[in-house]
Scaffold this active site. Sequence first.
Site, PDB file in Angstrom:
ATOM      1  N   TRP A  92       0.851  -1.324   0.139  1.00  0.00           N
ATOM      2  CA  TRP A  92      -0.087   0.048  -0.322  1.00  0.00           C
ATOM      3  C   TRP A  92       0.634   1.276  -0.073  1.00  0.00           C
ATOM      4  O   TRP A  92       0.298   2.300  -0.536  1.00  0.00           O
ATOM      5  CB  TRP A  92      -0.966   0.183   1.256  1.00  0.00           C
ATOM      6  CG  TRP A  92      -1.988  -1.136   0.826  1.00  0.00           C
ATOM      7  CD1 TRP A  92      -2.262  -2.195   1.630  1.00  0.00           C
ATOM      8  CD2 TRP A  92      -3.000  -0.904  -0.196  1.00  0.00           C
ATOM      9  NE1 TRP A  92      -3.237  -2.847   0.766  1.00  0.00           N
ATOM     10  CE2 TRP A  92      -3.833  -2.194  -0.183  1.00  0.00           C
ATOM     11  CE3 TRP A  92      -3.318  -0.310  -1.254  1.00  0.00           C
ATOM     12  CZ2 TRP A  92      -4.793  -2.613  -0.855  1.00  0.00           C
ATOM     13  CZ3 TRP A  92      -4.178  -0.544  -2.106  1.00  0.00           C
ATOM     14  CH2 TRP A  92      -5.066  -1.677  -1.953  1.00  0.00           C
TER      15      TRP A  92
ATOM     16  N   ASP B 236      -1.833   6.470   6.239  1.00  0.00           N
ATOM     17  CA  ASP B 236      -3.129   5.645   5.690  1.00  0.00           C
ATOM     18  C   ASP B 236      -3.585   4.690   6.653  1.00  0.00           C
ATOM     19  O   ASP B 236      -2.610   3.574   6.898  1.00  0.00           O
ATOM     20  CB  ASP B 236      -2.434   4.843   4.434  1.00  0.00           C
ATOM     21  CG  ASP B 236      -3.512   3.926   3.931  1.00  0.00           C
ATOM     22  OD1 ASP B 236      -4.576   3.877   4.307  1.00  0.00           O
ATOM     23  OD2 ASP B 236      -3.168   3.272   2.875  1.00  0.00           O
TER      24      ASP B 236
ATOM     25  N   LYS C 152     -12.445  -1.946   5.906  1.00  0.00           N
ATOM     26  CA  LYS C 152     -11.843  -3.053   6.701  1.00  0.00           C
ATOM     27  C   LYS C 152     -12.327  -2.933   8.119  1.00  0.00           C
ATOM     28  O   LYS C 152     -12.797  -3.802   8.527  1.00  0.00           O
ATOM     29  CB  LYS C 152     -10.290  -2.405   6.548  1.00  0.00           C
ATOM     30  CG  LYS C 152      -9.657  -2.032   5.185  1.00  0.00           C
ATOM     31  CD  LYS C 152      -9.486  -3.100   4.452  1.00  0.00           C
ATOM     32  CE  LYS C 152      -8.970  -2.951   3.032  1.00  0.00           C
ATOM     33  NZ  LYS C 152      -8.076  -2.122   2.897  1.00  0.00           N
TER      34      LYS C 152
END
Length: 361
Positions: A102, A172, A196
Site C-alpha cells: 500500500w 493511511d 476494513k
Amino acid sequence: MSRVYNFSAGPAVLPTPVLAQARDELLEWDGAGASVLEISHRGREFMGIAESAERDLRDLLDIPPAYKVLFLQGGATLQFAMVPLNLLGDKHTIDVVNTGHWSKKAIAEARRFAEVNVCASSEDTNFTTVPALSEWRLDAEAAYVHYTPNETIGGVEFPWIPETGAKPLVADMSSTLLSRPLDVSRFGVIYAGAQKNVGPAGLTIVIVRDDLLGHTAPNAPSLFDYQKQADNGSMMNTAPTFSWYMAGLVFAWLKQQGGLATMAEVNQRKANKLYACIDESGGFYRNPVEPSCRSWMNVPFTLADASLDSEFLQQAGRADLVALKGHRSVGGMRASIYNAMPEAGVDALVGFMREFQRRYG
Ligand SMILES: *Cc1c(COP(=O)(O)O)cnc(C)c1O
C-alpha cells in the site's frame, strides 16, 4: 441463519448486532416513514444520523477540536491523490516511507503530483520489518511525511508513531483505525477506507488538522478540496448515506463494547493466540514478520508444504472459516481479524489449524 467466521481483508466482517439492527430498521428508520436508504442526505433525519456518527467517532478516538472529520468517497486510493493536492501548497516534494504494497500504491499516485522522496524503506528485509526512525532521511523541503501504519497485505504494523517535528505526519490507517486508542494530535492527516475496520465500502474517513485546510491546488476538483468538504459538512454532493449510517452503528457498538481500550485488549489477545499457534507449529506454519511489528489486524501465514494450501482452504471452508486465501501477490493464507471478528472466531481458527497440523504434519 448461519454466519461463518469471515476472515476477509475487506470488505470485511461487520458486527452481527450491527447488521441485525440495520435489518430491523431497514424498512423504516426511526419514524421517518421511509428507509434510511431512501431519505435525503440533507433532511433532518439523516443530519441526525450524520451528527451522531461524527460525535461517536470523536468520542472513541478523543479527536481534538482542532481537527475536522470528513466522510468522503473514493476510498483510501483517492486519498493517495487528495493528500498531495491539499497539502503540497507551494512546495514540490513529499517524504514517503515504503513498507510494502500500500505504501507503493501511495507513492505511485503521489508521483503524479509531487516529487516523492522515499525517505525510508524496509524493502531490504522483503518488507518484514519497519524502518527505524534513526534511518529516515527526511527532505527539509518536503511538505509532509506519509506512512502506512499497517500494511494490510504484508501484515506489518508500526508499534510506534514516528516523530516528525513540525512536518505534518500523514497516515493511511485503512486497516488499523479503531483497533486501539490513538493519539490523534500526533498527526496532520489520518485517512481510512471504511471497509476494513469501520463499516461498509463506499465511505472514507479523513481526519485533518485545521491548519492544513485551505491550501488546495487551485485546479483540483472541488470535491477533492478538504476545506470545501469541511465547510459543507462533507455534503457538497450526495453523501454515501447508507455507509455513513452503518459506520455510525459500528461506532455506537464500539462504545458499547467499552471503547478502544477494550478493543485493544481483545485485539491483542486475538493476535497473540494466532501468532502463538503459528510460532509453536515447529515450522508447519510460518509468518515471516519480525515479531515486534506483527500486525494485530492482518495475519499472513504460509504452510511449509504449499501443495497443502488448497486442502487447508477447502477444509477450513467446511469448518465455516472462510476468506483465508492469501493476497495473490504473496500466496499462502491471511487471516484478517478486525474488531468485528469475535475472539471465538480466532479460537475456532486456531483449533482448526492445530487439528490440520496433527493430520498433515
Ligand atoms: C484496502 C487498503 C487501501 C485501498 O483502499 P480502497 O478503499 O480500496 O481505495 C489502501 N491502503 C490500505 C492500507 C488498505 O488496507
